[in-house]
Write a protein that holds these residues in place. Structure first.
Motif, PDB file in Angstrom:
ATOM      1  N   SER A 157       8.913  -8.942   4.245  1.00  0.00           N
ATOM      2  CA  SER A 157       8.339 -10.203   3.778  1.00  0.00           C
ATOM      3  C   SER A 157       7.886 -10.071   2.323  1.00  0.00           C
ATOM      4  N   SER A 158       7.952 -11.199   1.607  1.00  0.00           N
ATOM      5  CA  SER A 158       7.467 -11.217   0.219  1.00  0.00           C
ATOM      6  C   SER A 158       6.078 -11.847   0.130  1.00  0.00           C
ATOM      7  N   TYR A 159       5.428 -12.052   1.268  1.00  0.00           N
ATOM      8  CA  TYR A 159       4.131 -12.726   1.317  1.00  0.00           C
ATOM      9  C   TYR A 159       2.988 -11.724   1.192  1.00  0.00           C
ATOM     10  N   ASN A 160       2.018 -12.039   0.350  1.00  0.00           N
ATOM     11  CA  ASN A 160       0.757 -11.303   0.229  1.00  0.00           C
ATOM     12  C   ASN A 160       0.971  -9.800   0.000  1.00  0.00           C
ATOM     13  N   LEU A 161       1.766  -9.468  -0.989  1.00  0.00           N
ATOM     14  CA  LEU A 161       2.002  -8.064  -1.326  1.00  0.00           C
ATOM     15  C   LEU A 161       0.792  -7.525  -2.086  1.00  0.00           C
ATOM     16  N   LYS A 162       0.265  -6.370  -1.641  1.00  0.00           N
ATOM     17  CA  LYS A 162      -0.991  -5.854  -2.204  1.00  0.00           C
ATOM     18  C   LYS A 162      -0.918  -4.393  -2.648  1.00  0.00           C
ATOM     19  N   SER A 168       7.890   5.785  -1.679  1.00  0.00           N
ATOM     20  CA  SER A 168       9.131   5.048  -1.917  1.00  0.00           C
ATOM     21  C   SER A 168       9.125   4.226  -3.196  1.00  0.00           C
ATOM     22  N   GLY A 169       7.946   3.928  -3.743  1.00  0.00           N
ATOM     23  CA  GLY A 169       7.864   3.038  -4.896  1.00  0.00           C
ATOM     24  C   GLY A 169       8.101   1.592  -4.539  1.00  0.00           C
ATOM     25  N   ARG A 170       7.974   1.246  -3.264  1.00  0.00           N
ATOM     26  CA  ARG A 170       8.207  -0.123  -2.814  1.00  0.00           C
ATOM     27  C   ARG A 170       6.893  -0.789  -2.398  1.00  0.00           C
ATOM     28  N   ALA A 171       6.893  -2.109  -2.457  1.00  0.00           N
ATOM     29  CA  ALA A 171       5.692  -2.877  -2.159  1.00  0.00           C
ATOM     30  C   ALA A 171       5.352  -2.826  -0.673  1.00  0.00           C
ATOM     31  N   VAL A 172       4.053  -3.023  -0.396  1.00  0.00           N
ATOM     32  CA  VAL A 172       3.563  -3.088   0.981  1.00  0.00           C
ATOM     33  C   VAL A 172       2.615  -4.281   1.065  1.00  0.00           C
ATOM     34  N   SER A 173       2.747  -5.071   2.122  1.00  0.00           N
ATOM     35  CA  SER A 173       1.881  -6.245   2.278  1.00  0.00           C
ATOM     36  C   SER A 173       0.474  -5.814   2.676  1.00  0.00           C
ATOM     37  N   ASN A 176       0.131  -4.892   6.468  1.00  0.00           N
ATOM     38  CA  ASN A 176       0.780  -3.638   6.859  1.00  0.00           C
ATOM     39  C   ASN A 176       0.172  -2.428   6.152  1.00  0.00           C
ATOM     40  N   GLY A 177      -0.398  -2.678   4.988  1.00  0.00           N
ATOM     41  CA  GLY A 177      -0.952  -1.562   4.239  1.00  0.00           C
ATOM     42  C   GLY A 177      -2.412  -1.282   4.518  1.00  0.00           C
ATOM     43  N   ALA A 178      -3.111  -2.218   5.126  1.00  0.00           N
ATOM     44  CA  ALA A 178      -4.559  -2.090   5.331  1.00  0.00           C
ATOM     45  C   ALA A 178      -4.974  -0.777   5.995  1.00  0.00           C
ATOM     46  N   PRO A 179      -4.294  -0.334   7.046  1.00  0.00           N
ATOM     47  CA  PRO A 179      -4.720   0.913   7.697  1.00  0.00           C
ATOM     48  C   PRO A 179      -4.539   2.153   6.808  1.00  0.00           C
ATOM     49  N   TYR A 180      -3.704   2.034   5.770  1.00  0.00           N
ATOM     50  CA  TYR A 180      -3.386   3.200   4.930  1.00  0.00           C
ATOM     51  C   TYR A 180      -3.763   2.973   3.465  1.00  0.00           C
ATOM     52  N   LYS A 181      -4.646   2.007   3.229  1.00  0.00           N
ATOM     53  CA  LYS A 181      -4.875   1.577   1.846  1.00  0.00           C
ATOM     54  C   LYS A 181      -5.424   2.686   0.945  1.00  0.00           C
ATOM     55  N   LYS A 182      -6.117   3.666   1.529  1.00  0.00           N
ATOM     56  CA  LYS A 182      -6.638   4.764   0.721  1.00  0.00           C
ATOM     57  C   LYS A 182      -5.519   5.666   0.200  1.00  0.00           C
ATOM     58  N   LYS A 183      -4.368   5.629   0.852  1.00  0.00           N
ATOM     59  CA  LYS A 183      -3.237   6.457   0.446  1.00  0.00           C
ATOM     60  C   LYS A 183      -2.231   5.694  -0.415  1.00  0.00           C
TER      61      LYS A 183
END
Length: 231
Positions: A157-162, A168-173, A176-183
């Motif tokens: 998805s291209s929605y709410n990328l943070k 990988s150098g790729r975006a994470v929403s 999906n990224g909240a549990p791993y945001k410190k990394k």
């Protein structure tokens, strides 16, 4: 062997009492390294656009440079941010670019940002830093470490990328990224839209992203070089 070309002086240092060692990012022949005589009448400036002849018996030898300058990319009125940007581009070229290997895209991107700095002396530091971060993103693309901020690597998805994945150098929403945001690395809004107004905090986040991947590229390059030397 003779090479006649134009380009930007990206580094210079004293080689001996009478000689300077100069690196030129050339238009058609990549990074060219050579020696030129020190002269009181002729001064060279970082990222001055020059015409030159390079002569050597062999392409792998150091060679000698005959350089003609026109001072059209240098100004005594340059402020600190422009000078820092030029110094940083110089370092990237010396670290990552191989001698005598043409890279037209990097040359064109370098020419573009040098023209921008020359034509926008009075612009504020935020705009200059923003343009330079875009330069680093494109530089990474051209050395094989391109970022993909178009969609989430997990959901597509291209929605709410943070965030940006450091692997990988790729975006994470955000979801999906909240549990791993410190990394994960923060994804600045101006990575997604170049027309976005940028604040200093976002510039810091942008530099954090590009610096991470430039260091990653440098480390992997050094590891590969060591492996090659071990053989």
């Amino acid at each position: 062997m003779l090479i006649s070309d134009s380009g930007f002086i990206v580094s210079q240092k004293k080689f001996s009492e009478n000689l300077m060692l100069i690196n030129i990012l050339s238009k058609n022949n990549g990074l060219i390294k050579g020696l030129t005589r020190i002269s009181r009448k002729k001064k060279f400036f970082l990222f001055e656009n020059v015409e030159f002849d390079w002569k050597s018996k062999n392409i792998n030898n150091l060679g000698y440079l005959n350089i003609e300058t026109n001072y059209n990319s240098f100004s005594l009125e340059e402020e600190i941010y422009s000078l820092l940007i030029k110094a940083s581009i110089s370092e990237l070229c010396i670290i990552f670019l191989a001698n005598n290997e043409n890279n037209q895209k990097i040359y064109n991107q370098t020419s573009k940002i040098i023209d921008f700095l020359r034509d926008n002396i009075e612009e504020n530091y935020k705009l200059k830093c923003k343009e330079y971060i875009y330069f680093e993103i494109n530089f990474l693309q051209n050395i094989g470490y391109g970022l993909d901020c178009s969609k989430c690597v997990v959901s597509g998805s291209s929605y709410n990328l943070k965030y940006i994945s450091p692997k990988s150098g790729r975006a994470v929403s955000e979801i999906n990224g909240a549990p791993y945001k410190k990394k994960l690395l923060k994804l600045p809004n101006f990575f997604l839209d170049q027309k976005k107004h940028v604040e200093p905090k976002e510039l810091c986040d942008g530099f954090q992203v590009t610096t991470f991947f430039l260091n990653k590229a440098k480390n992997e390059m050094e590891i590969n070089k060591k492996k090659k030397n071990d053989f």
